[in-house]
Design an enzyme around this catalytic site. Structure first.
Site, PDB file in Angstrom:
ATOM      1  N   CYS A   1       0.807  -1.219   0.000  1.00 47.79           N
ATOM      2  CA  CYS A   1       0.000   0.000   0.000  1.00 47.79           C
ATOM      3  C   CYS A   1       0.841   1.271   0.000  1.00 47.79           C
ATOM      4  O   CYS A   1       0.978   1.957   1.007  1.00 47.79           O
ATOM      5  CB  CYS A   1      -0.997   0.060   1.142  1.00 47.79           C
ATOM      6  SG  CYS A   1      -2.272   1.292   0.763  1.00 47.79           S
TER       7      CYS A   1
ATOM      8  N   CYS B   1      -5.811   1.984  -4.566  1.00 47.75           N
ATOM      9  CA  CYS B   1      -5.326   2.575  -3.327  1.00 47.75           C
ATOM     10  C   CYS B   1      -6.284   3.675  -2.898  1.00 47.75           C
ATOM     11  O   CYS B   1      -6.402   4.697  -3.581  1.00 47.75           O
ATOM     12  CB  CYS B   1      -3.923   3.143  -3.539  1.00 47.75           C
ATOM     13  SG  CYS B   1      -3.167   3.650  -1.995  1.00 47.75           S
TER      14      CYS B   1
HETATM   15  P1  FAD Z   1      -0.830 -10.564   4.194  1.00 51.88           P
HETATM   16  O1  FAD Z   1      -2.269 -10.217   4.192  1.00 51.88           O
HETATM   17  O2  FAD Z   1       0.121  -9.656   4.904  1.00 51.88           O
HETATM   18  O3  FAD Z   1      -0.707 -12.044   4.794  1.00 51.88           O
HETATM   19  C1  FAD Z   1       0.525 -12.718   4.904  1.00 51.88           C
HETATM   20  C2  FAD Z   1       0.326 -13.864   5.891  1.00 51.88           C
HETATM   21  O4  FAD Z   1       1.466 -14.737   5.823  1.00 51.88           O
HETATM   22  C3  FAD Z   1       0.225 -13.399   7.337  1.00 51.88           C
HETATM   23  O5  FAD Z   1      -0.933 -13.926   7.950  1.00 51.88           O
HETATM   24  C4  FAD Z   1       1.508 -13.923   7.974  1.00 51.88           C
HETATM   25  O6  FAD Z   1       1.318 -14.309   9.340  1.00 51.88           O
HETATM   26  C5  FAD Z   1       1.813 -15.131   7.115  1.00 51.88           C
HETATM   27  N1  FAD Z   1       3.219 -15.541   7.143  1.00 51.88           N
HETATM   28  C6  FAD Z   1       4.326 -14.776   7.226  1.00 51.88           C
HETATM   29  N2  FAD Z   1       5.422 -15.535   7.268  1.00 51.88           N
HETATM   30  C7  FAD Z   1       5.009 -16.820   7.193  1.00 51.88           C
HETATM   31  C8  FAD Z   1       5.685 -18.063   7.191  1.00 51.88           C
HETATM   32  N3  FAD Z   1       7.019 -18.159   7.296  1.00 51.88           N
HETATM   33  N4  FAD Z   1       4.936 -19.190   7.109  1.00 51.88           N
HETATM   34  C9  FAD Z   1       3.582 -19.119   7.005  1.00 51.88           C
HETATM   35  N5  FAD Z   1       2.899 -17.971   7.019  1.00 51.88           N
HETATM   36  C10 FAD Z   1       3.609 -16.831   7.101  1.00 51.88           C
HETATM   37  N6  FAD Z   1      -4.462  -2.660   0.707  1.00 51.88           N
HETATM   38  C11 FAD Z   1      -5.547  -2.176   0.056  1.00 51.88           C
HETATM   39  O7  FAD Z   1      -6.041  -2.820  -0.868  1.00 51.88           O
HETATM   40  N7  FAD Z   1      -6.105  -0.983   0.399  1.00 51.88           N
HETATM   41  C12 FAD Z   1      -5.626  -0.243   1.430  1.00 51.88           C
HETATM   42  O8  FAD Z   1      -6.173   0.821   1.749  1.00 51.88           O
HETATM   43  C13 FAD Z   1      -4.497  -0.730   2.147  1.00 51.88           C
HETATM   44  N8  FAD Z   1      -3.989  -0.027   3.180  1.00 51.88           N
HETATM   45  C14 FAD Z   1      -2.997  -0.558   3.938  1.00 51.88           C
HETATM   46  C15 FAD Z   1      -2.550   0.133   5.044  1.00 51.88           C
HETATM   47  C16 FAD Z   1      -1.579  -0.394   5.877  1.00 51.88           C
HETATM   48  C17 FAD Z   1      -1.118   0.396   7.068  1.00 51.88           C
HETATM   49  C18 FAD Z   1      -1.038  -1.677   5.583  1.00 51.88           C
HETATM   50  C19 FAD Z   1      -0.028  -2.302   6.498  1.00 51.88           C
HETATM   51  C20 FAD Z   1      -1.452  -2.374   4.454  1.00 51.88           C
HETATM   52  C21 FAD Z   1      -2.422  -1.822   3.618  1.00 51.88           C
HETATM   53  N9  FAD Z   1      -2.868  -2.482   2.466  1.00 51.88           N
HETATM   54  C22 FAD Z   1      -3.931  -1.976   1.756  1.00 51.88           C
HETATM   55  C23 FAD Z   1      -2.107  -3.637   1.925  1.00 51.88           C
HETATM   56  C24 FAD Z   1      -2.733  -4.997   2.196  1.00 51.88           C
HETATM   57  O9  FAD Z   1      -3.005  -5.163   3.556  1.00 51.88           O
HETATM   58  C25 FAD Z   1      -1.789  -6.085   1.709  1.00 51.88           C
HETATM   59  O10 FAD Z   1      -1.348  -5.794   0.400  1.00 51.88           O
HETATM   60  C26 FAD Z   1      -2.464  -7.443   1.712  1.00 51.88           C
HETATM   61  O11 FAD Z   1      -2.801  -7.812   3.033  1.00 51.88           O
HETATM   62  C27 FAD Z   1      -1.577  -8.482   1.045  1.00 51.88           C
HETATM   63  O12 FAD Z   1      -2.068  -9.782   1.227  1.00 51.88           O
HETATM   64  P2  FAD Z   1      -1.064 -10.996   1.352  1.00 51.88           P
HETATM   65  O13 FAD Z   1      -1.911 -12.212   1.521  1.00 51.88           O
HETATM   66  O14 FAD Z   1      -0.066 -10.961   0.274  1.00 51.88           O
HETATM   67  O15 FAD Z   1      -0.253 -10.704   2.699  1.00 51.88           O
END
Ligand code: FAD
Length: 416
Positions: free
Chosen positions: A161, A343
């Protein structure tokens, strides 16, 4: 070792969007979700928490509650992936094997990369919306702020983000003004990259917002050190301008840090990673470039678009379609991801610029027929009141694939 048809690494936005549908389609016991975290975080809401507009507990649910009952939750970290033998070694040494692997582990926050930051964080005015541990500190310290410098940082690494580092600057500016402190305060946004936002249409709008609100924007200013005793943040000037290479010390009374981010080591050190450490997948099919039974999506993937939950919505649909076709041996044409991401750029308590675009073409892909680079109360309401439910009830349940199916109805000419 225990074996599963599909192993999903990560129970975040991407892992659950995929594992819910796959486990419900393939039946109990076929899909495992590996994640050491006891809670699932709806991270997009943390901008609101940092500004005192929502509570942290509204953004969290126990992991066991959000993982589909048909999937097997393995509450351990993945420590090693061996795609040659189709096995994953967990942190406790157990091995599990898979026929298909989906990697959705997110991206690592690297607070340690900034000298002095780990010691400073959470104390004396230093906070970060990026971590569940420090997001409430943002609001606590903003309430205590009584004038001086409020400094906001954005690193030069890829981050999730990319708008969030500046959203909190606008919300803080509004708060400071409402307290009557604006006259004795500076609001400074220092970013390690060379533009305020990647896409010109929204960058132009944000540049005007920042100017009209008196937010001082310094491009190519990368945070390298925090000196909590002196309450100073040290920025290195990047690029090739006249100040390049110099270090600038900025005193702060409040400091909001967006940490540098990087791929997790267990991915970087695996055969799945590209040179930068991200899981190397085809940017359209989301299938691994070398291992055909491996897919990846979200923040840990190599997909060259802006890392958001909105992007994950569209990506998860593509992964599920293509993976199920593989499992069933169907020769369906592959679904292709077009780089869609979004975003919601919150600029005030009732104002928001809803950036939607393809990271592949750089062109806006707006869902509504109005110009979404304008600040609207509608877009704020959508983001604060509607999207949180879509996240829990649609995205995590595997039924929300982003706005592409409704866009032709709402914005038939696609004029924006
Ligand atoms: P995540 O949702 O981060 O999930 C990753 C998972 O993997 C976690 O549960 C973690 O525990 C797990 N993990 C880590 N290491 C391991 C391991 N070794 N083994 C097994 N599991 C593991 N997105 C939007 O669309 N709109 C927004 O307005 C927005 N605002 C944001 C604001 C903030 C402050 C933040 C921090 C993020 C924001 N985002 C936003 C971004 C969004 O949250 C992420 O892009 C999204 O969550 C990505 O999904 P993901 O599944 O790739 O990762």
């Amino acid at each position: 070792p225990s074996s599963y048809k599909v192993v999903v690494i990560g129970g975040g936005a991407g892992g659950l969007a995929v594992s819910s549908t796959l486990s419900n389609t393939l039946g109990k016991g076929e899909v495992a979700v590996v994640d050491p975290s006891s809670v699932h975080n709806q991270q997009p809401l943390w901008t609101f928490v940092g500004a005192g507009l929502k509570q942290l507990d509204e953004t969290q649910k126990p992991m066991a509650e959000v993982v589909s009952p048909n999937a097997t939750l393995i509450p351990e970290a993945a420590a090693k992936i061996d795609p040659e033998s189709n096995t994953v070694t967990l942190a406790d040494g157990t091995k599990i094997s898979y026929e298909y692997l989906v990697v959705a582990a997110g991206i690592k926050l690297d607070f340690e990369a900034i000298k002095g930051l780990p010691e400073a964080l959470g104390r004396d005015g230093v906070a970060s919306n990026y971590s569940a541990d420090y997001v409430e500190k943002t609001w606590e310290f903003l309430q205590k702020f009584d004038g001086g410098n409020a400094v906001f940082t954005m690193p030069s690494t890829p981050i999730k983000c990319a708008g969030a580092p500046q959203k909190i600057a606008y919300l803080a500016e509004e708060h400071i003004r409402s307290k009557g402190l604006r006259g004795k305060s500076r609001v400074i946004y220092n970013t390690g990259i060379g533009k305020i936002f990647a896409i010109d249409k929204y960058a132009d709008a944000l540049t005007k917002v920042a100017a009209s609100r008196g937010v001082e924007v310094n491009l190519l200013h990368d945070l390298v050190e925090v000196k909590p005793k002196e309450r100073k943040a040290v920025f290195k000037v990047l690029g090739d301008g006249p100040q390049a290479g110099q270090q600038i010390e900025t005193p702060y009374n409040f400091l909001h840090v967006t940490p540098p981010m990087r791929p997790y080591d267990f991915l970087k050190n695996s055969a799945l990673a590209n040179a930068a450490g991200f899981v190397d997948v085809d940017k359209e099919t989301l299938r691994h470039t070398k291992f055909a039974n491996v897919y990846s999506l979200g923040d840990c993937s190599s997909l060259p678009t802006s890392k958001t939950a909105a992007a994950v919505s569209a990506q998860s649909y593509v992964v599920k379609h293509n993976l199920l076709a593989d499992i069933r041996g169907e020769k369906r044409p592959a679904e292709r991801y077009d780089g869609y991401t979004s975003c919601p750029l919150i600029t005030g308590r009732n104002k928001l610029i809803l950036a939607e675009f393809s990271g592949y073409t750089g062109k806006p892909q707006e869902t509504f027929a109005f110009d979404q680079s304008k600040e609207t109360a509608f877009a704020y309401w959508l983001t604060s009141s509607v999207l949180p439910s879509i996240y829990w009830k649609g995205l995590l349940q595997g039924t929300w694939r982003g706005p592409s199916p409704i866009r032709p109805l709402l914005n038939p000419t696609g004029s924006n």
